[in-house]
Write a protein that holds these residues in place. Structure first.
Motif, PDB file in Angstrom:
ATOM      1  N   VAL A  74      11.447 -51.749  23.501  1.00  0.00           N
ATOM      2  CA  VAL A  74      10.771 -50.724  22.824  1.00  0.00           C
ATOM      3  C   VAL A  74       9.263 -50.979  23.937  1.00  0.00           C
ATOM      4  CG1 VAL A  74       8.987 -48.860  21.802  1.00  0.00           C
ATOM      5  CG2 VAL A  74      11.439 -50.010  20.813  1.00  0.00           C
ATOM      6  N   TYR A  75       8.387 -52.308  23.746  1.00  0.00           N
ATOM      7  CA  TYR A  75       7.138 -52.491  24.708  1.00  0.00           C
ATOM      8  C   TYR A  75       7.428 -52.567  25.895  1.00  0.00           C
ATOM      9  CZ  TYR A  75       3.639 -55.286  26.451  1.00  0.00           C
ATOM     10  OH  TYR A  75       3.401 -56.644  27.415  1.00  0.00           O
ATOM     11  N   SER A  90       2.954 -47.788  24.720  1.00  0.00           N
ATOM     12  CA  SER A  90       4.134 -48.111  23.480  1.00  0.00           C
ATOM     13  C   SER A  90       4.262 -48.580  22.722  1.00  0.00           C
ATOM     14  CB  SER A  90       5.043 -48.413  25.118  1.00  0.00           C
ATOM     15  OG  SER A  90       6.570 -48.045  24.251  1.00  0.00           O
ATOM     16  N   TYR A  94       3.948 -47.571  18.893  1.00  0.00           N
ATOM     17  CA  TYR A  94       5.321 -47.983  18.727  1.00  0.00           C
ATOM     18  C   TYR A  94       4.735 -48.997  17.106  1.00  0.00           C
ATOM     19  CZ  TYR A  94       9.682 -49.817  17.299  1.00  0.00           C
ATOM     20  OH  TYR A  94      10.448 -49.849  15.897  1.00  0.00           O
ATOM     21  N   TRP A  95       3.438 -49.854  17.215  1.00  0.00           N
ATOM     22  CA  TRP A  95       2.597 -50.525  15.910  1.00  0.00           C
ATOM     23  C   TRP A  95       1.728 -49.381  14.988  1.00  0.00           C
ATOM     24  CZ3 TRP A  95      -2.405 -51.459  15.496  1.00  0.00           C
ATOM     25  CH2 TRP A  95      -3.039 -51.934  14.529  1.00  0.00           C
ATOM     26  N   SER A  98       4.559 -47.658  12.946  1.00  0.00           N
ATOM     27  CA  SER A  98       5.067 -48.306  12.133  1.00  0.00           C
ATOM     28  C   SER A  98       4.175 -49.017  10.747  1.00  0.00           C
ATOM     29  CB  SER A  98       5.686 -49.571  12.756  1.00  0.00           C
ATOM     30  OG  SER A  98       6.194 -49.216  13.758  1.00  0.00           O
ATOM     31  N   LEU A 212      14.079 -43.789  12.736  1.00  0.00           N
ATOM     32  CA  LEU A 212      12.980 -44.814  12.432  1.00  0.00           C
ATOM     33  C   LEU A 212      13.897 -45.802  12.611  1.00  0.00           C
ATOM     34  CD1 LEU A 212       9.840 -43.629  12.750  1.00  0.00           C
ATOM     35  CD2 LEU A 212      10.783 -42.960  15.087  1.00  0.00           C
ATOM     36  N   GLU A 215      16.178 -49.440  17.050  1.00  0.00           N
ATOM     37  CA  GLU A 215      15.636 -50.628  17.711  1.00  0.00           C
ATOM     38  C   GLU A 215      15.091 -51.374  17.030  1.00  0.00           C
ATOM     39  OE1 GLU A 215      12.484 -49.268  15.836  1.00  0.00           O
ATOM     40  OE2 GLU A 215      13.988 -47.831  17.159  1.00  0.00           O
ATOM     41  N   CYS A 304       6.378 -54.775  12.691  1.00  0.00           N
ATOM     42  CA  CYS A 304       4.547 -54.297  13.511  1.00  0.00           C
ATOM     43  C   CYS A 304       4.376 -55.506  14.165  1.00  0.00           C
ATOM     44  CB  CYS A 304       4.591 -53.750  12.562  1.00  0.00           C
ATOM     45  SG  CYS A 304       4.774 -52.533  11.574  1.00  0.00           S
ATOM     46  N   SER A 366       5.463 -42.687  17.371  1.00  0.00           N
ATOM     47  CA  SER A 366       6.741 -43.183  17.247  1.00  0.00           C
ATOM     48  C   SER A 366       7.986 -42.605  18.764  1.00  0.00           C
ATOM     49  CB  SER A 366       7.887 -43.577  16.614  1.00  0.00           C
ATOM     50  OG  SER A 366       7.451 -44.343  15.388  1.00  0.00           O
ATOM     51  N   PRO A 369       6.783 -43.901  22.828  1.00  0.00           N
ATOM     52  CA  PRO A 369       7.733 -45.434  22.841  1.00  0.00           C
ATOM     53  C   PRO A 369       9.397 -44.830  23.196  1.00  0.00           C
ATOM     54  CG  PRO A 369       5.970 -45.719  21.416  1.00  0.00           C
ATOM     55  CD  PRO A 369       6.168 -44.238  21.752  1.00  0.00           C
ATOM     56  N   TYR A 370       9.554 -44.112  22.689  1.00  0.00           N
ATOM     57  CA  TYR A 370      11.165 -43.600  22.576  1.00  0.00           C
ATOM     58  C   TYR A 370      11.164 -43.149  23.713  1.00  0.00           C
ATOM     59  CZ  TYR A 370      12.459 -45.055  17.886  1.00  0.00           C
ATOM     60  OH  TYR A 370      12.616 -45.543  16.608  1.00  0.00           O
TER      61      TYR A 370
END
Length: 475
Positions: A74-75, A90, A94-95, A98, A212, A215, A304, A366, A369-370
């Motif tokens: 993702v990142y 991203s 995302y982190w 989460s 979620l 990935e 995470c 989220s 990032p997606y």
């Protein structure tokens, strides 16, 4: 990790995907959909969500095969495609999303217990927060003992938690009432006067939430025994979980009136089974939920810490988060993750509906990032980058990535301005970590385009804070 013994198999990677997705969300689906629409609207919603998420899963699969040098997908994909600051956003989004998702798990656990022990209330009482805090740190110290051990526990838990869901589905199949399903099909008695589009829109963020984790294998690609297993695990996990979620959503409409389902206490899956078979059904599903949510929480704790650790290893987070302990666990990243989770758990005390807020905010965080992952898929397909091998797949991959990009954009719009502004409240101050990392290495902070993005994030943050202060945004 270099030895084969320390690598994750296809089964373990698939379990990470399933374990990440099957958590709090699936147990809340009956009431969430019942309050918004009937079976017809639910079918349309799942077609939209399933099609969009399948396209996104295929993007992850294609990128895992064509960009094997990019780990923590993702990142890494966002940075490779769009630069340092979008890549940081991203990773951070995302982190932090989460982390918020992990808070929703604790809220639902305590809400479930609240049905039997009133002291836990709806999951945000003082006692509930205290017990959740103990759980946070018990998991923290277990993970510190080693990633491989924690992944092994996750595989076992994933198998165990699927059983109550399958039993729920089988019971509702055997008690299926066609007349009840037909009565509910268009909404039934007491259906709110809303258009079909609005009915579907009301379910969109929860469909993102329950997917979620799709990935999960990509995030852990550096631990895979074979790189090809990453894509296979993603598709296998998606297909299995999609089937479970559609059945859990639709079958209750063949047992009870839609209005009754809409008024049930969360976790509504327990309430539905209690109405069908008696009190033991609620106890059975509640026990399954506790196992499921704790397993999902474990999987997301691993993810995470891994995202923060990888971002630090690639110089996009402060170096401190690249530290590992003797068990090769990213210790500093894990500590910061659990400190943030702890703070959000405490904040639920002041929330009117903590579970719904955490679900929607997690989904909103989220989606950025997606979106960047899907757009990166479009980018490399248009350029023909990495298509020296199997060039005939280029047109197909471009189409799939385009669908995934359109889907994630639609989800951001469907979620509404409120959650965009709430996300900005987190993104803007999070940039402090980016500035810290860049200064640590003596690098330029922003390109002109990145500066525009940063200013937009700050503006959104200001408007979001004003909305909260004025009462126009209610949490």
């Amino acid at each position: 990790m270099t030895s084969t013994a320390q690598k994750l198999s296809l089964v373990s990677l698939s379990a990470l995907v399933v374990g990440s997705m099957v958590g709090a969300g699936i147990f809340s689906l009956p009431r969430t959909f019942g309050a918004a629409t009937g079976p017809f609207g639910a079918i349309i919603a799942w077609c939209v969500a399933g099609g969009g998420m399948y396209a996104l899963a295929r993007v992850f699969q294609a990128l895992a095969e064509r960009k094997p040098d990019l780990d923590a997908g993702v990142y890494a994909y966002a940075k490779a495609g769009f630069g340092n600051y979008p890549g940081f956003l991203s990773a951070f989004g995302y982190w932090i999303g989460s982390c918020i998702g992990n808070v929703s798990y604790w809220v639902l656990i305590k809400s479930t217990l609240g049905a039997f022990f009133p002291v836990f209330g709806d999951g945000n009482t003082v006692v509930a927060i205290a017990v959740a805090s103990v759980g946070i740190w018990l998991f923290h110290f277990m993970i510190l003992r080693g990633i491989q051990q924690a992944a092994g526990v996750n595989t076992i838990v994933t198998i165990a938690k699927i059983v109550p869901i399958v039993v729920f589905i089988l019971i509702l199949i055997f008690t299926f009432k066609l007349a009840q399903f037909q009565e509910n099909f268009w909404g039934g008695t007491g259906m709110p006067e809303t258009s079909l589009v609005e009915q579907v829109r009301a379910t969109m963020l929860v469909t993102v939430f329950v997917f979620l984790g799709i990935e999960g294998a990509s995030v852990y690609s550096r631990y895979a025994q074979r790189r090809s297993d990453v894509g296979r695990a993603t598709i296998l996990g998606f297909a299995g979980v999609m089937g479970l979620m559609v059945l859990v959503t639709l079958l209750p409409f063949a047992s009870l009136p839609r209005a009754e389902i809409a008024g049930m206490r969360q976790p509504s899956m327990a309430s539905v089974l209690e109405a069908v078979v008696g009190p033991w059904g609620s106890v059975f599903v509640s026990l399954g939920l506790l196992v499921s949510v704790l397993g999902a929480y474990l999987a997301w704790q691993l993810i995470c810490a891994e995202v923060l650790f990888t971002a630090a290893k690639t110089d996009d987070m402060p170096r401190v988060f690249a530290r590992e302990n003797a068990n090769r666990v990213p210790v500093a990243a894990l500590w910061l993750t659990n400190i943030i989770v702890q703070l959000f758990v405490i904040s639920t005390y002041w929330s009117q509906d903590a579970f719904a807020l955490m679900i929607n905010l997690t989904s909103s965080m989220s989606l950025i990032p997606y979106l960047l992952v899907a757009a990166f898929g479009v980018l490399i397909a248009r350029r023909g980058e990495s298509y020296e091998v199997r060039p005939e797949e280029r047109r197909r991959d471009l189409l799939v990535a385009g669908i995934a990009t359109a889907y994630t954009l639609f989800m951001i719009i469907a979620g509404g301005l409120k959650f965009v502004l709430l996300s900005a409240i987190l993104y803007a101050p999070g940039t402090i970590l980016y500035i810290w990392a860049r200064r640590e290495r003596g690098e330029k902070l922003f390109t002109p385009v990145e500066l525009v993005i940063f200013v937009a994030a700050v503006a959104g943050c200001i408007f979001g804070i004003y909305g909260l202060a004025s009462g126009s945004i209610v949490i």
